[in-house]
Design a protein around this motif. Structure first.
Motif, mmCIF file in Angstrom:
data_model
loop_
_atom_site.group_PDB
_atom_site.id
_atom_site.type_symbol
_atom_site.label_atom_id
_atom_site.label_comp_id
_atom_site.label_asym_id
_atom_site.label_seq_id
_atom_site.Cartn_x
_atom_site.Cartn_y
_atom_site.Cartn_z
ATOM 1 N N GLY A 73 13.779 22.920 4.755
ATOM 2 C CA GLY A 73 14.278 22.550 6.076
ATOM 3 C C GLY A 73 13.218 21.976 6.989
ATOM 4 N N LEU A 74 12.142 21.429 6.416
ATOM 5 C CA LEU A 74 11.075 20.830 7.206
ATOM 6 C C LEU A 74 11.381 19.353 7.468
ATOM 7 N N ILE A 75 10.757 18.809 8.494
ATOM 8 C CA ILE A 75 10.920 17.396 8.830
ATOM 9 C C ILE A 75 9.941 16.583 7.999
ATOM 10 N N VAL A 76 10.402 15.491 7.420
ATOM 11 C CA VAL A 76 9.559 14.630 6.594
ATOM 12 C C VAL A 76 9.594 13.210 7.148
ATOM 13 N N ARG A 77 8.420 12.603 7.247
ATOM 14 C CA ARG A 77 8.328 11.199 7.618
ATOM 15 C C ARG A 77 7.476 10.496 6.562
ATOM 16 N N ILE A 78 7.948 9.340 6.103
ATOM 17 C CA ILE A 78 7.299 8.608 5.026
ATOM 18 C C ILE A 78 6.896 7.224 5.528
ATOM 19 N N ASN A 79 5.648 6.857 5.232
ATOM 20 C CA ASN A 79 5.142 5.530 5.560
ATOM 21 C C ASN A 79 4.453 4.986 4.319
ATOM 22 N N ASP A 80 5.079 3.994 3.710
ATOM 23 C CA ASP A 80 4.694 3.488 2.399
ATOM 24 C C ASP A 80 3.972 2.153 2.562
ATOM 25 N N TYR A 81 2.768 2.048 1.993
ATOM 26 C CA TYR A 81 1.953 0.842 2.154
ATOM 27 C C TYR A 81 1.792 0.065 0.858
ATOM 28 N N ARG A 82 2.680 0.297 -0.099
ATOM 29 C CA ARG A 82 2.608 -0.457 -1.344
ATOM 30 C C ARG A 82 2.798 -1.955 -1.079
ATOM 31 N N PRO A 83 2.155 -2.804 -1.901
ATOM 32 C CA PRO A 83 2.349 -4.255 -1.734
ATOM 33 C C PRO A 83 3.836 -4.601 -1.769
ATOM 34 N N GLY A 84 4.228 -5.488 -0.890
ATOM 35 C CA GLY A 84 5.628 -5.864 -0.815
ATOM 36 C C GLY A 84 6.414 -5.065 0.188
ATOM 37 N N VAL A 112 -1.953 11.579 2.018
ATOM 38 C CA VAL A 112 -1.664 10.377 1.247
ATOM 39 C C VAL A 112 -1.518 10.774 -0.215
ATOM 40 N N VAL A 113 -0.552 10.153 -0.880
ATOM 41 C CA VAL A 113 -0.291 10.425 -2.292
ATOM 42 C C VAL A 113 -0.002 9.107 -2.992
ATOM 43 N N THR A 114 -0.486 8.974 -4.230
ATOM 44 C CA THR A 114 -0.257 7.741 -4.987
ATOM 45 C C THR A 114 0.521 7.992 -6.274
ATOM 46 N N TRP A 140 -10.962 5.203 6.650
ATOM 47 C CA TRP A 140 -11.579 5.350 5.326
ATOM 48 C C TRP A 140 -12.799 4.443 5.152
ATOM 49 N N PRO A 141 -13.780 4.494 6.037
ATOM 50 C CA PRO A 141 -14.953 3.639 5.863
ATOM 51 C C PRO A 141 -15.846 4.159 4.732
ATOM 52 N N GLY A 142 -16.519 3.253 4.061
ATOM 53 C CA GLY A 142 -17.537 3.657 3.098
ATOM 54 C C GLY A 142 -17.042 4.007 1.716
ATOM 55 N N LEU A 143 -15.734 3.900 1.460
ATOM 56 C CA LEU A 143 -15.238 4.189 0.123
ATOM 57 C C LEU A 143 -15.479 2.995 -0.800
ATOM 58 N N HIS A 144 -15.553 3.260 -2.101
ATOM 59 C CA HIS A 144 -15.599 2.179 -3.069
ATOM 60 C C HIS A 144 -14.356 1.321 -2.891
ATOM 61 N N ASP A 183 -12.292 -0.122 -4.856
ATOM 62 C CA ASP A 183 -11.112 0.198 -5.662
ATOM 63 C C ASP A 183 -10.387 1.427 -5.121
ATOM 64 N N LEU A 184 -11.150 2.425 -4.677
ATOM 65 C CA LEU A 184 -10.532 3.619 -4.107
ATOM 66 C C LEU A 184 -9.918 3.304 -2.750
ATOM 67 N N TYR A 185 -10.593 2.483 -1.967
ATOM 68 C CA TYR A 185 -10.009 2.099 -0.681
ATOM 69 C C TYR A 185 -8.687 1.375 -0.890
ATOM 70 N N ARG A 186 -8.624 0.520 -1.906
ATOM 71 C CA ARG A 186 -7.376 -0.180 -2.197
ATOM 72 C C ARG A 186 -6.276 0.822 -2.531
ATOM 73 N N ALA A 187 -6.628 1.877 -3.271
ATOM 74 C CA ALA A 187 -5.634 2.890 -3.651
ATOM 75 C C ALA A 187 -5.113 3.645 -2.429
ATOM 76 N N VAL A 188 -6.018 4.109 -1.544
ATOM 77 C CA VAL A 188 -5.558 4.904 -0.404
ATOM 78 C C VAL A 188 -4.884 4.044 0.660
#
Length: 214
Positions: free
Chosen positions: A107-118, A89-91, A152-156, A158-163
């Motif tokens: 030449g690698l395969i890339v798959r993207i799954n974006d969870y940004r609001p909207g 995961v990257v922000t 991601w259980p147990g994270l703060h 704000d950090l959970y919202r980010a990830v």
């Protein structure tokens, strides 16, 4: 998870904090990590990937799962093949583009799954492991809200919202078996662990640093 481990993960506030803790877990400095069996470290098959994965985590990304490239007869007597693969995961948009550009260039395969609001890109998974030619596991694909919470259980909060609103990137070698292990060289070049070899930039790099230690 022990109380002290739980406290360490709960104290993380940023993606950088989380990546640093994940690197320490990979290196065996922390016994447990969120969403994983307590007091279990990385699988034995990924031991040789730890320096690469830890460096990726310290470079601003957070790895979530990985597997090496391999092929052979399993203990069940069946023929198993794996593609080298990584999910993280990257922000940070700049880090995202740097990673994806390097993967595409190799030449690698890339798959993207974006969870940004909207909403954002939601690409389909790629088969990464087969048994006697039958698909067994895949990397990429949308993660449900319930599964995200379990990961991601147990994270703060704000950090959970980010990830949970970050971009999940899966990078998969197109080749099954050891040939796909070049994926880790690509990542080492990205993080500065290796220098790119002009003659063969994705397979012949020179190691610059040893395993990362926390």
């Amino acid at each position: 998870m022990s109380r002290s481990d739980r406290r360490r993960w709960r104290s993380a506030r940023t993606i950088s904090d989380l990546g640093g803790l994940m690197a320490l877990w990979l290196e065996g400095e922390i016994a447990s990590r969120p969403g994983y069996q307590p007091r279990y470290g990385p699988e034995d098959e990924t031991a040789h990937l730890v320096p690469t994965l830890a460096a990726v985590c310290r470079a601003g990304y957070v790895t979530t799962q990985s597997q090496p490239g391999s092929a052979g007869t399993g203990v069940d007597g069946l023929w198993w093949e794996q593609r080298a693969a990584l999910e993280l995961v990257v922000t940070d948009p700049a880090l995202f583009h740097r990673l994806v550009d390097a993967a595409y260039a190799a030449g690698l395969i890339v798959r993207i799954n974006d969870y940004r609001p909207g909403g954002g890109v939601q690409e389909q998974p790629v088969v990464a492991t087969t048994c006697d030619g039958e698909a067994m596991t895949a990397f990429g694909g949308r993660v449900s809200r319930a599964d995200m919470a379990m990961q991601w259980p147990g994270l703060h909060r704000d950090l959970y919202r980010a990830v949970s609103t970050g971009t999940y990137v899966s990078i998969i070698a197109p080749e099954y078996g050891l040939a796909g292990e070049r994926l880790w060289v690509v990542l080492d070049v990205l993080t500065g662990q290796r220098r790119k070899d002009a003659a063969d930039p994705w397979a012949g790099s020179t190691q610059l640093t040893g395993p990362a230690h926390g």
